[in-house]
Write a protein that holds these residues in place. Structure first.
Motif, PDB file in Angstrom:
ATOM      1  N   GLY A 168      85.170  48.155  69.784  1.00 42.89           N
ATOM      2  CA  GLY A 168      84.220  49.098  69.170  1.00 42.89           C
ATOM      3  C   GLY A 168      84.541  49.817  67.903  1.00 42.89           C
ATOM      4  N   GLN A 169      85.624  50.395  67.945  1.00 43.28           N
ATOM      5  CA  GLN A 169      86.122  51.071  66.903  1.00 43.28           C
ATOM      6  C   GLN A 169      86.101  50.318  65.636  1.00 43.28           C
ATOM      7  N   MET A 170      86.601  49.163  65.596  1.00 42.42           N
ATOM      8  CA  MET A 170      86.481  48.006  64.449  1.00 42.42           C
ATOM      9  C   MET A 170      84.987  47.996  64.086  1.00 42.42           C
ATOM     10  N   ASN A 171      84.194  47.916  65.086  1.00 45.09           N
ATOM     11  CA  ASN A 171      82.611  47.596  64.508  1.00 45.09           C
ATOM     12  C   ASN A 171      82.175  48.744  63.902  1.00 45.09           C
ATOM     13  N   ASP A 172      82.647  50.003  64.238  1.00 46.26           N
ATOM     14  CA  ASP A 172      82.373  51.378  63.897  1.00 46.26           C
ATOM     15  C   ASP A 172      82.688  51.252  62.280  1.00 46.26           C
ATOM     16  N   ILE A 173      83.936  50.842  62.135  1.00 44.81           N
ATOM     17  CA  ILE A 173      84.574  50.887  60.803  1.00 44.81           C
ATOM     18  C   ILE A 173      83.898  50.077  59.963  1.00 44.81           C
ATOM     19  N   PHE A 174      83.443  48.882  60.437  1.00 42.61           N
ATOM     20  CA  PHE A 174      82.902  47.531  59.588  1.00 42.61           C
ATOM     21  C   PHE A 174      81.320  48.401  59.284  1.00 42.61           C
ATOM     22  N   GLN A 175      80.699  48.968  60.145  1.00 40.71           N
ATOM     23  CA  GLN A 175      79.397  49.463  59.784  1.00 40.71           C
ATOM     24  C   GLN A 175      79.620  50.557  58.916  1.00 40.71           C
ATOM     25  N   LYS A 176      80.501  51.372  58.790  1.00 39.37           N
ATOM     26  CA  LYS A 176      80.675  52.532  57.718  1.00 39.37           C
ATOM     27  C   LYS A 176      80.961  51.786  56.559  1.00 39.37           C
ATOM     28  N   LEU A 177      81.867  50.783  56.212  1.00 35.00           N
ATOM     29  CA  LEU A 177      82.178  50.247  55.176  1.00 35.00           C
ATOM     30  C   LEU A 177      81.106  49.670  54.475  1.00 35.00           C
ATOM     31  N   TYR A 178      80.026  49.070  55.280  1.00 33.48           N
ATOM     32  CA  TYR A 178      78.741  48.376  54.867  1.00 33.48           C
ATOM     33  C   TYR A 178      77.975  49.496  54.260  1.00 33.48           C
ATOM     34  N   ILE A 179      77.821  50.436  54.909  1.00 39.12           N
ATOM     35  CA  ILE A 179      76.978  51.897  54.432  1.00 39.12           C
ATOM     36  C   ILE A 179      77.737  52.205  53.013  1.00 39.12           C
ATOM     37  N   PHE A 180      78.972  52.335  53.036  1.00 40.72           N
ATOM     38  CA  PHE A 180      79.457  52.816  51.678  1.00 40.72           C
ATOM     39  C   PHE A 180      79.399  51.731  50.916  1.00 40.72           C
ATOM     40  N   ARG A 211      76.814  49.653  50.318  1.00 40.91           N
ATOM     41  CA  ARG A 211      75.327  49.821  50.098  1.00 40.91           C
ATOM     42  C   ARG A 211      74.937  50.828  49.211  1.00 40.91           C
ATOM     43  N   SER A 212      75.611  52.287  49.594  1.00 40.86           N
ATOM     44  CA  SER A 212      75.511  53.494  48.782  1.00 40.86           C
ATOM     45  C   SER A 212      76.255  53.294  47.214  1.00 40.86           C
ATOM     46  N   GLU A 245      73.700  51.216  45.228  1.00 38.68           N
ATOM     47  CA  GLU A 245      72.664  51.862  44.686  1.00 38.68           C
ATOM     48  C   GLU A 245      73.017  52.766  43.697  1.00 38.68           C
ATOM     49  N   LEU A 246      74.189  53.565  43.824  1.00 37.36           N
ATOM     50  CA  LEU A 246      74.614  54.373  42.879  1.00 37.36           C
ATOM     51  C   LEU A 246      74.778  53.723  41.413  1.00 37.36           C
ATOM     52  N   SER A 247      75.384  52.459  41.468  1.00 33.97           N
ATOM     53  CA  SER A 247      75.433  51.573  40.252  1.00 33.97           C
ATOM     54  C   SER A 247      73.969  51.349  39.672  1.00 33.97           C
ATOM     55  N   LEU A 248      73.080  50.897  40.576  1.00 31.09           N
ATOM     56  CA  LEU A 248      71.953  50.881  39.850  1.00 31.09           C
ATOM     57  C   LEU A 248      71.372  52.157  39.439  1.00 31.09           C
ATOM     58  N   GLN A 249      71.455  53.214  40.065  1.00 32.48           N
ATOM     59  CA  GLN A 249      70.873  54.396  39.528  1.00 32.48           C
ATOM     60  C   GLN A 249      71.264  54.783  38.161  1.00 32.48           C
ATOM     61  N   THR A 250      72.934  54.495  38.072  1.00 29.06           N
ATOM     62  CA  THR A 250      73.474  54.800  36.813  1.00 29.06           C
ATOM     63  C   THR A 250      73.100  54.088  35.628  1.00 29.06           C
ATOM     64  N   SER A 251      72.724  52.632  36.084  1.00 29.05           N
ATOM     65  CA  SER A 251      72.284  51.755  34.972  1.00 29.05           C
ATOM     66  C   SER A 251      70.910  52.176  34.393  1.00 29.05           C
ATOM     67  N   GLU A 252      69.916  52.684  35.356  1.00 27.37           N
ATOM     68  CA  GLU A 252      68.707  52.985  35.119  1.00 27.37           C
ATOM     69  C   GLU A 252      68.773  54.477  34.232  1.00 27.37           C
ATOM     70  N   ILE A 253      69.480  55.252  34.357  1.00 32.94           N
ATOM     71  CA  ILE A 253      69.727  56.433  33.662  1.00 32.94           C
ATOM     72  C   ILE A 253      70.220  56.213  32.159  1.00 32.94           C
TER      73      ILE A 253
END
Length: 463
Positions: A67-79, A81-82, A85-93
């Motif tokens: 369960g802890q490993m699944n949580d870590i994988f979920q957080k890594l996925y969110i990171f 993804r973020s 998205e930040l890279s896309l915003q930087t390119s747009e700027i």
């Protein structure tokens, strides 16, 4: 698997052991071998129960770890993804910034064209006004004639001449009114274009302000605060026996140990006040100091020649006074910089400063420092101000566009006498009008304070 097999083996033995214990009451005289066998079975059963409990514990631990490993994988996925998205915003700027730059350039070109057209129209209007004045004089002459004709009946020819002149004057008046209306429309269009340029510059400078606020000296290689004085052929001026100190270093060797304002008199020059900073076991003559932007450095040629400001706060000593000191011998130039994170850096140059006949030409040769060089070396740099530009670049006045007198070469971004700009300012921010240190290959350093000092290269003459 081994634990399960042991458990299956021991399960049928448990009732048998219980039965044998019951029969032991009736058979108290059982042989010792039987009793030993029963004791071994008890030990095996206890061991089996312990292993079974251990198995359950290991199973729970595996589930919990999974369960802890699944949580870590979920957080890594969110990171991830973020970050994406930040890279896309930087390119747009960056794309938006480039578009704004291009739009600003086009608007500036249009603004120049409109200004030229307005100047041409103003010239035509001035010509028309002159014509109107001449016609008005003719009208006054005609009025005199009309007054005389009120007594004497005018002839038919004179009446026709008066009518034609009146018609011509009315036609010229209408033409002038039309031109004035066109000029007013052009001024309105100029104002609109100017407002659009201001808005675009605000957007650009908002982006640049965030970048500049982060452009500090952090991460740059530092050097120890050591002072070196290279001795060349010429010697620095020695302390004179008549008591007049030629510079701050001579004052230090005469016993002065406190930084402050002192009076000096270089050889062949009148006496004047300077600020002496005592440090590194000697004293430096300060020729420029900026700490808070309280003094406007956008001054005229005469002001930069004679000096301005308060020696205890912000000031420019003056080109003429600096030249009178440096012509006595060989000096080094030290520039101290501080960014908005209070990081301090410095750079030192061997230098020569020309007199008024050369427009105070400056030549530099780097000695040491803790920041990349941003001033051209082995190049004659002429001092320029907005009202006296010595630059060779056509159609571009460095001091007028960079706000402050300086030794410009190719209108580089570095100008320690530019407009004082803070990263917290809500006004428009223009890099060319700020206080920056800009290496040729490197980023901008937005500066909080600057100090320029000079010191003789040969200390032996003061011993």
């Amino acid at each position: 698997m081994k634990i399960i097999l042991v458990f299956l083996f021991l399960a049928p033995l448990a009732p048998s052991a219980k039965a044998e214990k019951d029969y032991s009451f009736f058979d108290a005289a059982a042989p010792p071998e039987t009793k030993s066998r029963f004791a071994m079975l008890d030990d095996v059963r206890i061991l089996a129960n312990g292993l079974l409990q251990l198995g359950h514990g290991l199973k729970d631990f595996v589930h919990k770890t999974k369960g802890q490993m699944n949580d870590i994988f979920q957080k890594l996925y969110i990171f991830d993804r973020s970050f994406y998205e930040l890279s896309l915003q930087t390119s747009e700027i960056k794309e938006e910034e480039e578009q704004l730059r291009q739009t600003t350039a086009r608007l500036q070109i249009n603004n120049e064209e409109i200004k030229n057209l307005s100047q041409e129209m103003n010239s035509k209007i001035e010509d028309l006004i002159q014509n109107k004045i001449q016609l008005q004089e003719k009208v006054w002459g005609l009025e005199d004639k009309v007054t005389k004709l009120a007594i004497i009946q005018p002839s038919i020819q004179e009446t026709e001449e008066i009518s034609s002149l009146k018609a011509f004057v009315e036609q010229q008046d209408n033409h002038i009114k039309q031109l004035l209306k066109i000029v007013e429309d052009q001024h309105v269009q100029l104002d609109r274009q100017h407002n659009q340029i201001m808005e675009l510059e605000d957007k650009l400078n908002h982006i640049e302000l965030q970048e500049l606020a982060e452009n500090s000296f952090m991460g740059e290689p530092t050097e120890p605060e050591a002072i070196s004085f290279p001795v060349r052929n010429a010697t620095a001026v020695a302390y004179r026996s008549d008591g007049a100190a030629p510079d701050c270093t001579a004052l230090y060797h005469s016993g002065m140990r406190s930084s402050g304002v002192y009076t000096i008199q270089p050889n062949g020059s009148e006496a004047f006040d300077v600020y002496c900073e005592m440090k590194f076991g000697s004293s430096w003559t300060v020729i420029q100091k900026r700490v808070d932007g309280s003094l406007d450095f956008n001054q005229t040629w005469d002001a930069y020649t004679n000096g301005f400001g308060d020696l205890n706060e912000e000031f420019w000593l003056g080109l003429n006074k600096t030249y009178s000191i440096t012509k006595q011998g060989d000096y080094i130039l030290r520039i101290e910089l501080q960014d908005w994170k209070d990081n301090q850096r410095h750079v030192e140059y061997a230098f020569s400063l020309g007199g008024p006949g050369t427009d105070y030409t400056l030549q530099l040769s780097r000695i040491s420092g803790s920041i990349p060089n941003a001033l051209p070396e082995q190049t004659e740099l002429r001092f320029s101000t907005a009202d006296r530009d010595m630059d060779t670049i056509k159609d571009f006045n460095c001091p007028e566009n960079y706000l402050g007198g300086w030794w410009h070469s190719e209108c580089e971004e570095t100008n320690l006498n530019g407009k004082y700009v803070t990263p917290r300012s809500r006004g428009r921010l223009d890099r060319r009008k700020g206080l920056y240190w800009k290496p040729k290959k490197g980023r901008y350093y937005l500066l909080k304070s600057t100090k320029i000092m000079i010191h003789p290269t040969d200390l032996k003459s003061f011993d």
